[in-house]
Design an enzyme around this catalytic site. Structure first.
Site, short mmCIF file in Angstrom:
data_model
loop_
_atom_site.label_atom_id
_atom_site.label_comp_id
_atom_site.label_asym_id
_atom_site.label_seq_id
_atom_site.Cartn_x
_atom_site.Cartn_y
_atom_site.Cartn_z
N LYS A 78 0.87 -1.19 0.00
CA LYS A 78 0.00 0.00 0.00
C LYS A 78 0.90 1.23 0.00
CE LYS A 78 -3.85 2.02 2.70
NZ LYS A 78 -4.72 1.86 3.88
N SER A 153 -9.75 2.02 3.01
CA SER A 153 -8.85 2.78 2.16
C SER A 153 -7.85 1.92 1.40
CB SER A 153 -8.08 3.80 3.00
OG SER A 153 -7.23 3.14 3.93
N SER A 177 -10.01 -0.38 7.18
CA SER A 177 -9.44 -0.25 5.84
C SER A 177 -8.75 -1.47 5.26
CB SER A 177 -8.46 0.91 5.80
OG SER A 177 -9.18 2.10 5.64
#
Ligand code: GLN
Length: 488
Positions: A78, A153, A177
């Site tokens: 990420k 997210s 997330s």
């Protein structure tokens, strides 16, 4: 079986046994990213050259019988994790040109285990969102239906893993997330107990809630990845100093006698009936394997969304004050004076959702409001924690749906922050309490995946991973792939 259909564990074994090289595997995934990611937008940066260098180094290490336990296996990070020499944007214009001079501890640890980094995945800006639509680089599309969001997210990580563009990825979970996008994309994702994984080099959103974890296709792959992410780190003062558990050996246990609590609050009357059914069916499978199911109540959990939306923005407003146009990142053109530089750099560098959080957080922390909002929220947070503590006196695992709805349409909630915030109604309490929890694929409704959440007591990652593993040994929801991806 194509390389991209193999699990992380199978790829690890195959590389170790010499069935294929790391270079072959890495090239295969890079080719898939090239072919499919224009549709998905799941990567912000693809680090092809570095990935191939790492793959060659892994292949050489293998020839010499060296290399870590994940030698040569490619994954994606990420874009919230600092990666030395590679842009680390946090999906914000503010950090669009930020090249980190160091690696986050998670990146470092996985690197030492031998993994190859395919690239950095798209996400909501500064990890604020539930749909991946707040990214400066544009929304990610759900590989099951390109008109829908992947969740957020960590939406890029979830979409990339679901579409077989990477066998696994890292994510972070402040309020859901990892779990919510895992649910909406049909993969498995785990948020560990707070303090288990170092936050060093992970761009801070809400420091008392943020936690990194693995996102992969199965619980077994999550266990393998997690094993190589955890451990004490003196660079993060909240990272716990305790012996590392062996998650993989926990996967050998049966679940006979495991007590699963179903909180009535996770099955409200207005919950989508199909989601409730899929969840109950998944739990029935665990029952078939010897688990015992009991009803419980977590009365304060209904306060978790408003509590979170005081605490998280408060901490974010403080963490994000470092982005001032001087020390890092974006700086406005031709500032007339210092005030103008601060104002315009922050106004132009941050997106709307991030600004909303900074405004709310600054307000909640300001003199005269601190007691009424922040302190109050901390007290409610304790009540939520106590609810879980009471429940875990009676049960081993708490289960329910991960998300109250299926992947929703792109744009459907974009202009309605409160509705968007409710996407995490079943995940946020876990972060407030600091507990470990995972989401696993439990079935499909109209071709869209449904996630089932398993919450464990502190440090019981092994137990929930094993329950999910037992479920996955008996079902094949986690092996389903979206069809658009095709074969190459
Ligand atoms: N969706 C929640 C938020 O917007 C949680 C985000 C996260 O876990 N990083 O804050």
């Amino acid at each position: 079986m194509s390389l991209h259909d193999k699990s992380l564990t199978q790829l690890r074994d195959g590389i170790q046994q010499g069935d294929f090289s790391s270079r072959e595997v890495t090239e295969h995934f890079l080719a898939r990213i090239k072919k499919h990611d224009a549709q998905l937008n799941s990567f912000i940066s693809v680090t092809e050259e570095r990935a191939l260098q790492q793959a060659d180094a892994a292949d050489q290490a293998r020839q010499k019988n060296q290399g870590g336990v994940l030698n040569g296996v490619p994954i994606a990070h990420k874009d919230i994790f600092c990666t030395r020499g590679i842009r680390t944007s946090c999906a914000s214009r503010m950090l669009d040109n930020f090249i980190s001079p160091y690696d986050a501890t998670v990146v470092d640890k996985l690197g030492n285990a031998g993994i190859v980094t395919l690239g950095k995945t798209n996400m909501d800006e500064f990890a604020m969102g539930s749909s991946n639509e707040t990214s400066f680089y544009g929304p990610v599309k759900n590989p099951w239906d390109l008109e829908r969001v992947p969740g957020g997210s960590s939406g890029g990580s979830a979409a990339a893993v679901a579409a077989r563009l990477a066998p696994a990825a890292t994510g972070t979970d402040t309020g859901g997330s990892i779990r919510q996008p895992a649910a909406l994309c049909g993969i498995t994702g785990l948020k560990p107990t707070y303090g288990t994984v170092s936050r060093w080099g992970m761009i801070a959103f809400a420091s008392s809630l943020d936690q990194a974890g693995p996102m992969a296709r199965s619980a077994e792959d999550c266990a393998l990845l997690l094993q190589n992410m955890v451990g004490h780190d003196e660079k993060d003062s909240t990272c716990l100093n305790r012996a590392v558990d062996n998650y993989l050996s926990d996967l050998g246990n049966d679940i006979n006698g495991l007590t699963i609590g179903l909180p009535e609050e996770f099955f409200p009357a207005d919950l989508n009936g199909n989601i409730a059914d899929v969840t109950r069916k998944a739990i029935a499978e665990l029952e078939k394997q010897g688990a015992k199911v009991v009803s419980i109540s977590l009365p304060s959990v209904k306060l978790s969304v408003p509590t979170y939306y005081v605490i998280a923005p408060a901490e974010a407003s403080s963490n994000l004050s470092r982005f001032d146009g001087v020390r890092y990142g974006y700086r406005c053109e031709d500032p007339s004076d210092l005030m103008d530089l601060y104002k315009r750099s922050r106004s132009e560098g941050f997106g709307d959702e991030v600004k909303r959080r900074i405004l709310v957080g600054t307000y909640a922390l300001s003199h005269g409001y601190y007691d009424a909002y922040y302190l109050k929220a901390q007290k409610v947070r304790r009540l939520i924690r106590d609810d879980f503590a009471r429940a875990f006196e009676k049960v081993d695992v708490i289960a329910g749906p991960t998300s109250p709805e299926l992947a929703f349409g792109l744009g459907a909630k974009k202009d309605d922050p409160i509705t968007m915030y409710m996407a995490d109604v079943f995940t946020i309490a876990v972060n407030l309490a600091g507990l470990p929890a995972l989401s696993m694929p439990g079935g499909f409704i109209d071709g869209l995946p449904v996630g089932v959440q398993l919450i464990g007591n502190y440090f019981r990652e092994g137990q929930i991973l094993n329950a999910a593993h037992r479920f996955q040994l008996a079902t094949d929801w986690h092996t389903q792939a979206p069809t658009f991806a095709g074969d190459i």
